[in-house]
Design an enzyme around this catalytic site. Sequence first.
Site, mmCIF file in Angstrom:
data_model
loop_
_atom_site.group_PDB
_atom_site.id
_atom_site.type_symbol
_atom_site.label_atom_id
_atom_site.label_comp_id
_atom_site.label_asym_id
_atom_site.label_seq_id
_atom_site.Cartn_x
_atom_site.Cartn_y
_atom_site.Cartn_z
ATOM 1 N N ASP A 81 -19.974 -0.985 8.872
ATOM 2 C CA ASP A 81 -21.390 -1.280 9.070
ATOM 3 C C ASP A 81 -22.186 -1.210 7.770
ATOM 4 O OD1 ASP A 81 -20.930 -1.626 11.751
ATOM 5 O OD2 ASP A 81 -21.711 0.324 12.352
ATOM 6 N N GLU A 112 -21.056 4.279 9.509
ATOM 7 C CA GLU A 112 -21.192 3.532 10.748
ATOM 8 C C GLU A 112 -22.594 3.795 11.295
ATOM 9 O OE1 GLU A 112 -18.938 1.264 12.309
ATOM 10 O OE2 GLU A 112 -18.363 1.430 10.193
ATOM 11 N N LYS A 114 -24.683 3.677 14.642
ATOM 12 C CA LYS A 114 -24.444 3.654 16.074
ATOM 13 C C LYS A 114 -25.708 4.048 16.830
ATOM 14 C CE LYS A 114 -20.469 2.177 15.403
ATOM 15 N NZ LYS A 114 -20.400 0.723 15.522
#
Length: 249
Positions: A81, A112, A114
């Site tokens: 990401d 990442e 999220k």
Amino acid sequence: MTERAQEAPDTAWLRSAFMGVQEELVLKLKLASSSIGHAPTIGSVNEDHWITVFRTYLPKRYEVATGFVIDSRGARSDQIDLVIYDKHFTPTLLDQQSHRYIPAEAVYAVFEAKPHFDKDYLKYAGEKAASVRKLHRTSVSIAHAGGKYAPKKPFPILAGIVAARASWADGLGKSFSGNLPTSGNNELNCGCALDHGAFDDFDGNVNVTPRDGALIYFLFRLLGRLQSIGSVPAIDWSAYAGIIDSDTL
């Protein structure tokens, strides 16, 4: 009022301004979640918001992008990401639109982004980190006026996770610490859950800071860690050239 009291630093306004940055990001993430019905699109929009924040607060020597990390042996990581990588010495390769293919030697950190922290997302982020850390990294000597600098040993790549919140009732408490990957290639070194706080292991143990001001605290701690790493190793471009020269092509 004494002269000493008059000269006391006034940091309240600065703290308030930093907390305002955090609240603005919280609102953007909540808006994306409530107004976009397509889950992959929400994920992409959230990544873009986090990328903007990282680019705003990290010096220009660092670039931040979504992409794959590759090495000179032809291996490739999972899609990451947010990749923080060297912008000054190392170009990206085979770029397609906003997606980058980044040499492993250039990478400082991977994250990442999220919707929240939970057991599965922590495990997932650790696996993504491992896909980068297992890649081969080259390092060559650098010529200077008096001779050569020896090849720099590649530093450990940092990894983390960022989200709007944590899913546990105790926030970043025992449930979080019990599920955080803390060793091996899956280790997560730092992160921020906007509604609950931030964490890092930069001092040797996992430390958690409360919600208020957590975003800027997290970014400044990350910046300090990046400064301590210094420059990336000098990439061995001949190793990448060898891919073109390979008899297997």
